[in-house]
Design a protein around this motif. Structure first.
Motif: not given
Length: 372
Positions: A107-114, A129-136, A144-148, A150-158
């Motif tokens: 997809t060329y989008n950010i890899s949730p696993q990475s 301190t992890p704060k924000v994920i920029v998802a392009v 893939d916002y379903v996985q993103i 889940q990761i954001a909620d797990k680590y408390g980032v926006l």
């Protein structure tokens, strides 16, 4: 043949667009005209969020979001390694640290696993301190916002959704620019919904953040523009651009539908000879670009030369990963893996993609590729 045919688009809708521009000129409403507020209402309704705050460009939109969240020194902001420079540029501008993340090979989008691996690396190996994920939403397809999420909620980032290329895309029935805690887009002329200059917008359902965004974009204004309560910036959408966008929004969905037909034709005839874009199940792309991949840079260069001789325009998005940009020399973590991005940068090529691509031009591109 045009890479993105804005000339034909204008000719087809010239009467309506000219009338919209003339209305601004007649009423002399060049700054904060009524069209700006009306556009914000229409865009918020289109995306399905509570607030739309327009601004001067897509880069400012990203920076305004980080300012509203008070992101700064000591904060880690995770950015795809394969994207336009502004997605990462805004991070040092607010004093934070960009940390680049490899992409999904299909997809060329950010890899949730990475992404999760990099977040864990930052927690364990740095004092950031992890704060924000920029998802392009690259090339038109939402990340893939379903996985993103889940990761954001797990680590408390926006999540900051950079929907500059993805406006009009969807996951299920939900539109791009509604997936982030704050989302942004660009109205640069070549974007899916483009104006006739620069322009951008920020989207959110959060009332407090919306208030801050409206303040920051006009010099940190309080009750009025001469009551300045914080340090802000000058980032207003021009009324002329708002007028153009209001007209173009009326036929926007029809254009995206036509782009999806063009993309389907490309894929049908090129999939057996090239690596073609992969659209995930239940995802819908607005097709800012149609990007294929060769086996290596030599093959790509050979194809570019032949296509140029035949009058077919192409573009490479992007030749250099973010972590290799000289401006980011102080922000590279050598232990992190960017192998997918590096491979894609060395082999990708974007083809003519727009809703006005004729059947004959489409056939010409496909035939030449098959001969190559």
């Amino acid at each position: 043949m045009e890479f993105r045919d804005l000339k034909q688009q204008y000719q087809l809708h010239k009467v309506q667009i000219d009338a919209a521009i003339q209305s601004v000129l007649d009423n002399v409403e060049f700054i904060n005209g009524s069209q700006v507020e009306r556009l914000e209402e229409k865009l918020a309704e289109y995306v399905g969020v509570k607030h739309c705050i327009t601004c001067a460009n897509g880069t400012d939109a990203l920076q305004l979001a980080l300012m509203a969240w008070n992101i700064g020194k000591g904060d880690a902001v995770f950015v795809p390694d394969f994207t336009f420079f502004s997605s990462g540029e805004v991070v040092p501008l607010v004093g934070a640290t960009p940390v680049f993340v490899d992409i999904d090979k299909n997809t060329y989008n950010i890899s949730p696993q990475s992404l999760e691996n990099v977040i864990q690396y930052v927690i364990e190996k740095t004092d950031l301190t992890p704060k924000v994920i920029v998802a392009v939403d690259l090339f038109g397809q939402p990340a893939d916002y379903v996985q993103i999420r889940q990761i954001a909620d797990k680590y408390g980032v926006l999540i900051l959704e950079d929907g500059a290329q993805g406006f009009g895309g969807k996951i299920g029935g939900k539109k791009a620019c509604s997936f982030g805690d704050i989302s942004t887009t660009s109205f640069f002329p070549a974007k899916p919904l483009g104006c006739y200059g620069d322009g951008g917008a920020v989207f959110t359902n959060n009332d407090e953040w919306a208030g801050l965004l409206r303040s920051y974009k006009v010099h940190g204004k309080g009750a009025d523009k001469y009551d300045n309560v914080r340090i802000g910036m000058n980032s207003r959408l021009d009324t002329l651009q708002a007028a153009v966008l209001l007209e173009k929004l009326k036929f926007f969905d029809d254009e995206i539908e036509k782009c999806n037909w063009v993309a389907a034709e490309y894929t049908k005839f090129l999939a057996e000879i090239l690596k073609v874009p992969v659209i995930k199940a239940d995802f819908y792309s607005s097709w800012a670009q149609y990007t294929v991949c060769f086996r290596n840079d030599m093959e790509r260069g050979h194809a570019i030369n032949i296509l140029k001789e035949m009058g077919i325009p192409t573009a490479v998005y992007y030749r250099k990963p973010m972590h290799m940009q000289g401006a980011f020399n102080g922000y590279v973590f050598e232990e992190l893996d960017y192998s997918v991005t590096e491979k894609i940068c060395g082999s990708c090529l974007s083809l003519p993609m727009h809703p006005y691509l004729s059947v004959d031009d489409l056939k010409k591109v496909i035939d030449i590729f098959r001969k190559i």
